[in-house]
Write an enzyme that holds these catalytic residues in place. Sequence first.
Site, PDB file in Angstrom:
ATOM      1  CG  LEU A   2      -1.921   1.053   1.692  1.00  0.00           C
ATOM      2  CD1 LEU A   2      -3.020   0.834   2.281  1.00  0.00           C
ATOM      3  CD2 LEU A   2      -0.984   2.122   2.400  1.00  0.00           C
ATOM      4  CG  LEU A   3       1.592   4.947  -3.006  1.00  0.00           C
ATOM      5  CD1 LEU A   3       2.765   4.773  -4.003  1.00  0.00           C
ATOM      6  CD2 LEU A   3       0.635   5.700  -3.490  1.00  0.00           C
ATOM      7  CG  ASN A   4      -0.672   6.146   3.189  1.00  0.00           C
ATOM      8  OD1 ASN A   4      -0.046   5.757   3.419  1.00  0.00           O
ATOM      9  ND2 ASN A   4      -0.752   7.262   4.152  1.00  0.00           N
ATOM     10  CG  ASP A   5      -0.646  10.763   3.244  1.00  0.00           C
ATOM     11  OD1 ASP A   5      -1.761  10.317   3.017  1.00  0.00           O
ATOM     12  OD2 ASP A   5      -0.290  11.583   4.761  1.00  0.00           O
TER      13      ASP A   5
ATOM     14  CD  GLN B 243       3.218   7.485   5.786  1.00  0.00           C
ATOM     15  OE1 GLN B 243       2.450   7.421   7.159  1.00  0.00           O
ATOM     16  NE2 GLN B 243       4.218   7.898   6.053  1.00  0.00           N
TER      17      GLN B 243
ATOM     18  CE1 TYR C 280       1.463   5.769  11.149  1.00  0.00           C
ATOM     19  CE2 TYR C 280       0.411   6.941  11.926  1.00  0.00           C
ATOM     20  CZ  TYR C 280       0.635   6.174  11.695  1.00  0.00           C
ATOM     21  OH  TYR C 280      -0.256   4.981  11.962  1.00  0.00           O
TER      22      TYR C 280
ATOM     23  NE  ARG D 273      -2.165  12.354  11.887  1.00  0.00           N
ATOM     24  CZ  ARG D 273      -3.474  12.204  12.706  1.00  0.00           C
ATOM     25  NH1 ARG D 273      -2.944  11.575  13.845  1.00  0.00           N
ATOM     26  NH2 ARG D 273      -4.852  11.777  12.010  1.00  0.00           N
TER      27      ARG D 273
ATOM     28  CD  GLU E 139      -4.717  13.174   8.729  1.00  0.00           C
ATOM     29  OE1 GLU E 139      -4.330  12.322   9.604  1.00  0.00           O
ATOM     30  OE2 GLU E 139      -5.290  12.887   7.007  1.00  0.00           O
TER      31      GLU E 139
END
Length: 498
Positions: free
Chosen positions: A40-43, A59, A102, A161, A220
Amino acid sequence: MTKTIFEIEELITNRIKEIQNIVADDPYRLHYHLMPQIGLLNDPNGFAYFNGCYHIFYQWNPFETKHGIKYWGHYISDDLVHWKEAPIALAPDQWYDKNGCYSGSAVVHDNKLYLFYTGNVMDDDGNRESYQCLAVSEDGLEFHKRGPIIHVPEGYTPHFRDPKVFCEAGKWYMVVGAQTTEGKGEVVLYTSTDLDNWTFHGPLAGSGRNGLGDFGYMWECPDVFRLDGQDILIICPQGLEPRGYEFNNIFHSGYFSGKVDYEQVTFEHGRFTELDRGFDFYAPQTMIDDRGRRLMVGWMGNAEEGESIHPTTRYEWIHTLTLPRHLEWKDGKLLQNPVEELQCLRENEIEYMDVPIDGDKISLPNVQGNVLELEITIKELDATSFSFTLGENNEITYDKLKKTFSLKRLNLADENNYEKRSCVLNELNTIRLFKDTSSVEIFINNGEEVFSARIFDYPADPNIHFSANGNVSLDIKKWSLKKLNAFNTNHVNHTIGI
């Protein structure tokens, strides 16, 4: 015993080798977007220009297609188009980041690349702690952690964060996304003279501040920059209810514009504007490159939005980043356009001039495909509506009477129904569209509005069908786009560089 980053690299490399054939068989793998080899890839994180190259971190959970313990994956490019995968930059291997490294940012100082990130820690009862942490590299490949530099201040929860660091008038600043103990989203400000020691200055903006009403329980991924004389604050507020055509995704990304007073720690700003009107866009991050351009990349996804039903999870991967976008401020609006370097992908140009559309479903020879770039210029629009299809289940429509632009796609959660996102658009002049197997990015009126989405259907009929309720005249250009992504089990070595 905690594994070293080299041991973790070996585990990931072995897993890639085990499932590479499964991943490579997925017809929805993208041709020219950044995506994970597995997992999984996110930000996007740490978007920066260092030693003559662009660096983008992200991420990454390499061991499953769910949000779990996060690492920082790493890509490097010299042209924003052709990317090489570098070794993992950050792994959750210390007491202060053991449950995830994170999101965060990067800056260049004294010929070194500084990474700022949030260390996530959970105890056995599920209680969270968070620390803003620092890691430094001399070569842009191997990073040495210096540990926590900021602890959660009084009045805030551990939902604290996503540090974004920048320099303004010779001084270092950091903004952090935060949640107050009263459950309100804020962005707080720190300053530093050396990037190691930071002073807290309180909230810069937030829910209930600066004339803003109730505006979410958590903010965020903040980003602050000055562009063409205007101060911009990008945030991702959580907890907004849908309002007409706005806020229809689970979480949202957008910006305020106005004037920041860093001495008084205030931000006089106007209304919040969503950055992207599509289904899949979150956690954008910007940087300035060596040409002085303000560039932005986002995650083409959205937190908690049906990830388990994405068809790519059957092939052991999920999610992608957007194309890099060039930001400009013009006539009170933040414009977004794909970087000009992407033109090197073009081949097999097709052009039609003054195409008449005056009824249902016409198609043009060779204006088709699953991986393409399309430019449409509207010469005349004497119609109540104009639309065209992408595949069998995706439709783009401009309703002249309602003054709305819309993207409709098949609902993965209910394949008997469709879902739609729209925005108000007073007039339609140009459309520039990038299709990449299972993604689409649409830039309207030279970047005035943007729609990003993942779309999952392989059409039996790849033609693009145009239709209008009235008379429309179009100039159309279409290019096939080169395939860049090939499954590669070799990471760039820590010692050989790029």
